[in-house]
Design a protein around this motif. Structure first.
Motif, PDB file in Angstrom:
ATOM      1  N   LEU A  10       0.820  -1.210   0.000  1.00  0.00           N
ATOM      2  CA  LEU A  10       0.000   0.000   0.000  1.00  0.00           C
ATOM      3  C   LEU A  10       0.857   1.264   0.000  1.00  0.00           C
ATOM      4  CD1 LEU A  10      -2.858  -0.978   2.486  1.00  0.00           C
ATOM      5  CD2 LEU A  10      -2.982  -0.813  -0.006  1.00  0.00           C
ATOM      6  N   GLU A  11       1.937   1.271   0.787  1.00  0.00           N
ATOM      7  CA  GLU A  11       2.778   2.470   0.846  1.00  0.00           C
ATOM      8  C   GLU A  11       3.381   2.802  -0.519  1.00  0.00           C
ATOM      9  OE1 GLU A  11       7.035   3.945   2.709  1.00  0.00           O
ATOM     10  OE2 GLU A  11       5.799   2.574   3.900  1.00  0.00           O
ATOM     11  N   PHE A  12       3.969   1.806  -1.159  1.00  0.00           N
ATOM     12  CA  PHE A  12       4.649   2.089  -2.418  1.00  0.00           C
ATOM     13  C   PHE A  12       3.686   2.155  -3.600  1.00  0.00           C
ATOM     14  CE2 PHE A  12       8.121   0.750   0.286  1.00  0.00           C
ATOM     15  CZ  PHE A  12       9.067   1.721  -0.009  1.00  0.00           C
ATOM     16  N   PHE A  13       2.481   1.571  -3.449  1.00  0.00           N
ATOM     17  CA  PHE A  13       1.459   1.776  -4.471  1.00  0.00           C
ATOM     18  C   PHE A  13       1.023   3.235  -4.487  1.00  0.00           C
ATOM     19  CE2 PHE A  13      -2.711   1.703  -6.421  1.00  0.00           C
ATOM     20  CZ  PHE A  13      -2.572   0.755  -7.431  1.00  0.00           C
ATOM     21  N   ALA A  14       0.882   3.818  -3.295  1.00  0.00           N
ATOM     22  CA  ALA A  14       0.502   5.239  -3.212  1.00  0.00           C
ATOM     23  C   ALA A  14       1.541   6.123  -3.877  1.00  0.00           C
ATOM     24  CB  ALA A  14       0.313   5.638  -1.748  1.00  0.00           C
ATOM     25  N   TRP A  15       2.824   5.878  -3.588  1.00  0.00           N
ATOM     26  CA  TRP A  15       3.867   6.680  -4.216  1.00  0.00           C
ATOM     27  C   TRP A  15       4.016   6.353  -5.701  1.00  0.00           C
ATOM     28  CZ3 TRP A  15       5.929  11.046  -2.940  1.00  0.00           C
ATOM     29  CH2 TRP A  15       5.973  11.424  -1.598  1.00  0.00           C
ATOM     30  N   ALA A  73       5.322   4.597 -17.990  1.00  0.00           N
ATOM     31  CA  ALA A  73       4.469   3.756 -17.151  1.00  0.00           C
ATOM     32  C   ALA A  73       4.579   2.284 -17.552  1.00  0.00           C
ATOM     33  CB  ALA A  73       3.018   4.228 -17.243  1.00  0.00           C
ATOM     34  N   VAL A  74       4.561   2.013 -18.838  1.00  0.00           N
ATOM     35  CA  VAL A  74       4.690   0.630 -19.316  1.00  0.00           C
ATOM     36  C   VAL A  74       6.082   0.090 -18.991  1.00  0.00           C
ATOM     37  CG1 VAL A  74       4.706  -0.839 -21.373  1.00  0.00           C
ATOM     38  CG2 VAL A  74       2.969   0.941 -21.124  1.00  0.00           C
ATOM     39  N   PHE A  75       7.088   0.939 -19.115  1.00  0.00           N
ATOM     40  CA  PHE A  75       8.458   0.539 -18.790  1.00  0.00           C
ATOM     41  C   PHE A  75       8.547   0.095 -17.323  1.00  0.00           C
ATOM     42  CE2 PHE A  75      12.728   1.394 -17.230  1.00  0.00           C
ATOM     43  CZ  PHE A  75      13.545   0.898 -18.248  1.00  0.00           C
ATOM     44  N   ILE A  76       7.978   0.897 -16.416  1.00  0.00           N
ATOM     45  CA  ILE A  76       8.009   0.560 -14.989  1.00  0.00           C
ATOM     46  C   ILE A  76       7.289  -0.760 -14.741  1.00  0.00           C
ATOM     47  CG2 ILE A  76       7.308   1.299 -12.684  1.00  0.00           C
ATOM     48  CD1 ILE A  76       7.463   4.185 -13.705  1.00  0.00           C
ATOM     49  N   ALA A 135       8.278  -4.602  -5.797  1.00  0.00           N
ATOM     50  CA  ALA A 135       8.282  -4.541  -7.265  1.00  0.00           C
ATOM     51  C   ALA A 135       6.868  -4.658  -7.821  1.00  0.00           C
ATOM     52  CB  ALA A 135       9.173  -5.658  -7.825  1.00  0.00           C
ATOM     53  N   ALA A 136       6.043  -5.532  -7.209  1.00  0.00           N
ATOM     54  CA  ALA A 136       4.673  -5.709  -7.683  1.00  0.00           C
ATOM     55  C   ALA A 136       3.846  -4.440  -7.500  1.00  0.00           C
ATOM     56  CB  ALA A 136       4.016  -6.873  -6.944  1.00  0.00           C
ATOM     57  N   SER A 137       4.130  -3.678  -6.435  1.00  0.00           N
ATOM     58  CA  SER A 137       3.367  -2.449  -6.205  1.00  0.00           C
ATOM     59  C   SER A 137       3.625  -1.416  -7.294  1.00  0.00           C
ATOM     60  CB  SER A 137       3.726  -1.855  -4.836  1.00  0.00           C
ATOM     61  OG  SER A 137       5.053  -1.343  -4.834  1.00  0.00           O
ATOM     62  N   MET A 138       4.751  -1.563  -7.981  1.00  0.00           N
ATOM     63  CA  MET A 138       5.102  -0.607  -9.037  1.00  0.00           C
ATOM     64  C   MET A 138       4.674  -1.079 -10.425  1.00  0.00           C
ATOM     65  SD  MET A 138       6.511   1.789  -7.296  1.00  0.00           S
ATOM     66  CE  MET A 138       7.327   2.791  -8.544  1.00  0.00           C
ATOM     67  N   VAL A 139       3.972  -2.218 -10.511  1.00  0.00           N
ATOM     68  CA  VAL A 139       3.607  -2.754 -11.817  1.00  0.00           C
ATOM     69  C   VAL A 139       2.492  -1.934 -12.466  1.00  0.00           C
ATOM     70  CG1 VAL A 139       2.585  -4.739 -12.992  1.00  0.00           C
ATOM     71  CG2 VAL A 139       4.403  -5.091 -11.332  1.00  0.00           C
ATOM     72  N   ILE A 140       1.423  -1.662 -11.727  1.00  0.00           N
ATOM     73  CA  ILE A 140       0.281  -0.968 -12.329  1.00  0.00           C
ATOM     74  C   ILE A 140       0.108   0.458 -11.829  1.00  0.00           C
ATOM     75  CG2 ILE A 140      -0.943  -3.148 -12.697  1.00  0.00           C
ATOM     76  CD1 ILE A 140      -2.705  -2.414 -10.302  1.00  0.00           C
ATOM     77  N   SER A 141       0.691   0.794 -10.666  1.00  0.00           N
ATOM     78  CA  SER A 141       0.410   2.119 -10.090  1.00  0.00           C
ATOM     79  C   SER A 141       0.899   3.278 -10.960  1.00  0.00           C
ATOM     80  CB  SER A 141       0.983   2.220  -8.680  1.00  0.00           C
ATOM     81  OG  SER A 141       2.358   1.918  -8.654  1.00  0.00           O
ATOM     82  N   PRO A 142       2.124   3.253 -11.535  1.00  0.00           N
ATOM     83  CA  PRO A 142       2.530   4.379 -12.386  1.00  0.00           C
ATOM     84  C   PRO A 142       1.641   4.533 -13.620  1.00  0.00           C
ATOM     85  CG  PRO A 142       4.443   3.116 -11.697  1.00  0.00           C
ATOM     86  CD  PRO A 142       3.243   2.308 -11.329  1.00  0.00           C
ATOM     87  N   VAL A 175      -3.430  12.744  -6.843  1.00  0.00           N
ATOM     88  CA  VAL A 175      -2.930  13.032  -5.495  1.00  0.00           C
ATOM     89  C   VAL A 175      -3.959  12.626  -4.445  1.00  0.00           C
ATOM     90  CG1 VAL A 175      -2.178  14.859  -3.930  1.00  0.00           C
ATOM     91  CG2 VAL A 175      -1.447  14.891  -6.322  1.00  0.00           C
ATOM     92  N   ALA A 176      -5.238  12.884  -4.722  1.00  0.00           N
ATOM     93  CA  ALA A 176      -6.294  12.514  -3.772  1.00  0.00           C
ATOM     94  C   ALA A 176      -6.354  11.000  -3.586  1.00  0.00           C
ATOM     95  CB  ALA A 176      -7.647  13.046  -4.258  1.00  0.00           C
ATOM     96  N   LEU A 177      -6.228  10.240  -4.682  1.00  0.00           N
ATOM     97  CA  LEU A 177      -6.255   8.781  -4.588  1.00  0.00           C
ATOM     98  C   LEU A 177      -5.034   8.263  -3.825  1.00  0.00           C
ATOM     99  CD1 LEU A 177      -7.511   6.063  -5.274  1.00  0.00           C
ATOM    100  CD2 LEU A 177      -6.297   6.138  -7.481  1.00  0.00           C
ATOM    101  N   ALA A 178      -3.864   8.828  -4.120  1.00  0.00           N
ATOM    102  CA  ALA A 178      -2.642   8.416  -3.407  1.00  0.00           C
ATOM    103  C   ALA A 178      -2.764   8.705  -1.915  1.00  0.00           C
ATOM    104  CB  ALA A 178      -1.425   9.125  -3.997  1.00  0.00           C
ATOM    105  N   THR A 179      -3.347   9.856  -1.575  1.00  0.00           N
ATOM    106  CA  THR A 179      -3.547  10.201  -0.171  1.00  0.00           C
ATOM    107  C   THR A 179      -4.498   9.220   0.502  1.00  0.00           C
ATOM    108  OG1 THR A 179      -3.200  12.545  -0.680  1.00  0.00           O
ATOM    109  CG2 THR A 179      -4.274  12.018   1.413  1.00  0.00           C
TER     110      THR A 179
END
Length: 497
Positions: free
Chosen positions: A38-43, A275-278, A160-167, A183-187
């Motif tokens: 959750l933390e790194f999905f938000a970022w 985003a696709v690269f990440i 790593a999985a948290s960075m698959v779809i979030s960006p 920003v509202a969703l990340a918060t």
């Protein structure tokens, strides 16, 4: 009728203790994985917006300021990690999971309020940006010793999985709706993470290994970030391992701090492409963590470290000399494989250290890695600045476009002449450091026990072990759970390293 003060104090203490020890189910690796995700999905949602805001706020010194911001954050994390680790030994993991996640995510709402305060808060939040340290300690609390390497790999894979779809999701929402919505969703996700810790995460630290009083003293050595590093030179094998970690993780930390900004502003990647690269690199990194166990069994821990270093060298060279889009994609594939290096080093330490030296040696290696988290981004930012690699995205969108070079004398002419040949100078310098790391790794001895020349008396205070780094629990907390493995629902025990 009002309750007597002593009774009220007892009730308040009981309520306070219940708040910080309650949770859903028994403490397990699942709880730690959800917190990290959750933390790194938000970022991760803010990856694309942060690039745009960074470039708009510092159009003339984008990479330099990015390096300084992330560098200050990393150095503050390095300085505070031992103290937070020592305090979590006394007060428990749940409380420090809560405050590290809260303060790490605190800058997120400021992104749409004031960008200067946003970046200032990112730097200052480094004091508490040590969630990984507390999570690793939490995992050590709830796993058996022979499961720990796999559990740490799961934590890294979850990141790593948290960075698959979030960006990609953040970029899509920014284009279709607005930056404010992202920003509202990340918060909201950050608040959800805090709420999850408060309500669902049980305390993992058993009462029997905690002091009877919260006022138990902490020695300066426990809070000193350089305490473990000062012991590095006392053992030949530890010295070589720490030098390998420093030389290899320094460019990795710098690269991670700026690669997405570099792809967009210098190499001409679109928001969707970044985003696709990440996502692609994240998926491949998860796969690399999964096959890590096979590599360890087939090649051995030392040779697995060397394989990871070779792939890191290749990807840094691709990033440094590459000027085409396909070269960046090739470098990303290599980078995903190179992510096995640090887990392999941790496994090497676990396999070759005596039982009573595990936490001590892991603390030294972790301390070196924490130091790199501060120095790496700053190093990359300064090298970009020296080579005048700063490009406002309004100037050009083409990969071939290069920043305008101002004539400041002989040094500027030298850097200007090298610019067409070396589009990414910090990556090339990082590749040179990795070559040095490879040369050191070749001579790491495998037969001798690690830490045999180190004294462990300094690790005890009032009869209790109090190492204050993220893996300082190897001995005290390995005999738990009545033989029931908290990892058993996730993996077959035969797959453990």
């Amino acid at each position: 009728m009002a309750e007597p003060a002593p009774v009220r104090a007892v009730e308040e203490k009981r309520c306070w203790r219940w708040t910080w020890t309650s949770g859903i189910g028994e403490p397990s690796v699942y709880h730690a994985l959800v917190v990290i995700f959750l933390e790194f999905f938000a970022w991760g949602l803010l990856t694309m917006p942060v690039i745009s805001v960074l470039n708009d706020t510092f159009p003339d010194h984008t990479f330099l300021m990015n390096g300084l911001i992330m560098g200050i954050k990393g150095l503050l994390s390095f300085l505070s990690a031992p103290l937070i680790g020592a305090l979590s030994d006394l007060w428990g993991r749940k409380f420090f999971l809560l405050i590290t996640v809260f303060f790490t995510c605190a800058p997120i709402p400021l992104m749409t309020i004031n960008t200067w305060w946003f970046f200032a808060m990112i730097s200052i939040s480094g004091v508490f940006a040590v969630t990984f340290s507390v999570v690793f300690a939490y995992v050590a609390d709830v796993t058996e010793e022979h499961e720990r390497s796999l559990a740490y790999g799961l934590v890294s894979a979850t990141f790593a999985a948290s960075m698959v779809i979030s960006p990609a999701l953040g970029a899509y929402m920014m284009d279709v709706y607005s930056e404010n919505l992202v920003v509202a969703l990340a918060t909201a996700i950050a608040i959800l993470d805090v709420f999850f810790i408060l309500v669902a995460v049980p305390e993992s630290l058993p009462e029997k290994v905690r002091p009877s009083s919260w006022g138990a003293p902490i020695s300066w050595e426990q809070a000193d970030p350089f305490a473990a590093l000062r012991k590095v030179g006392k053992d030949h094998t530890i010295l070589m391992l720490c030098v390998t970690v420093f030389l290899s993780y320094l460019p990795e930390a710098g690269q991670y701090s700026c690669i997405f900004v570099y792809l967009k502003l210098v190499m001409g990647f679109s928001v969707v492409m970044v985003a696709v690269f990440i996502a692609t690199v994240g998926i491949l990194s998860v796969g690399a963590q999964i096959v890590l166990g096979f590599l360890m069994r087939s090649l051995g821990s030392k040779h697995t470290i060397m394989v990871g270093l070779v792939f890191e060298l290749l990807q840094l060279m691709w990033y440094g000399f590459g000027s085409q889009t396909w070269m960046m994609w090739a470098a990303g594939v290599l980078a995903s494989v190179s992510s096995i290096t640090y887990p392999a080093i941790s496994a090497f330490v676990s396999m070759h250290s005596d039982a009573d030296k595990q936490g001590l040696v892991q603390g030294m290696v972790t301390g070196m890695r924490g130091l790199c988290n501060g120095l790496g981004p700053a190093m990359f930012g300064v090298i970009f600045y020296l080579f005048h690699v700063d490009l406002n995205e309004d100037h050009s969108k083409l990969p071939e476009a290069r920043p305008h070079i101002v004539d400041n004398g002989t040094a500027s002419h030298i850097f200007e002449s090298m610019q067409p040949l070396v589009p990414g100078p910090p990556f090339v310098f990082g590749a040179f450091l990795v070559i040095c790391a490879l040369l050191v790794a070749v001579f790491i001895p495998e037969g001798t026990p690690i830490g045999s020349s180190l004294r462990t008396s300094s690790r005890r205070q009032s009869g209790k072990c109090r190492l204050s780094m993220e893996l300082h629990y190897e001995v005290e907390l390995s005999k738990k759970h009545d033989g029931v493995s908290p990892l058993s629902p996730l993996v077959d025990n035969s797959a453990v390293l």
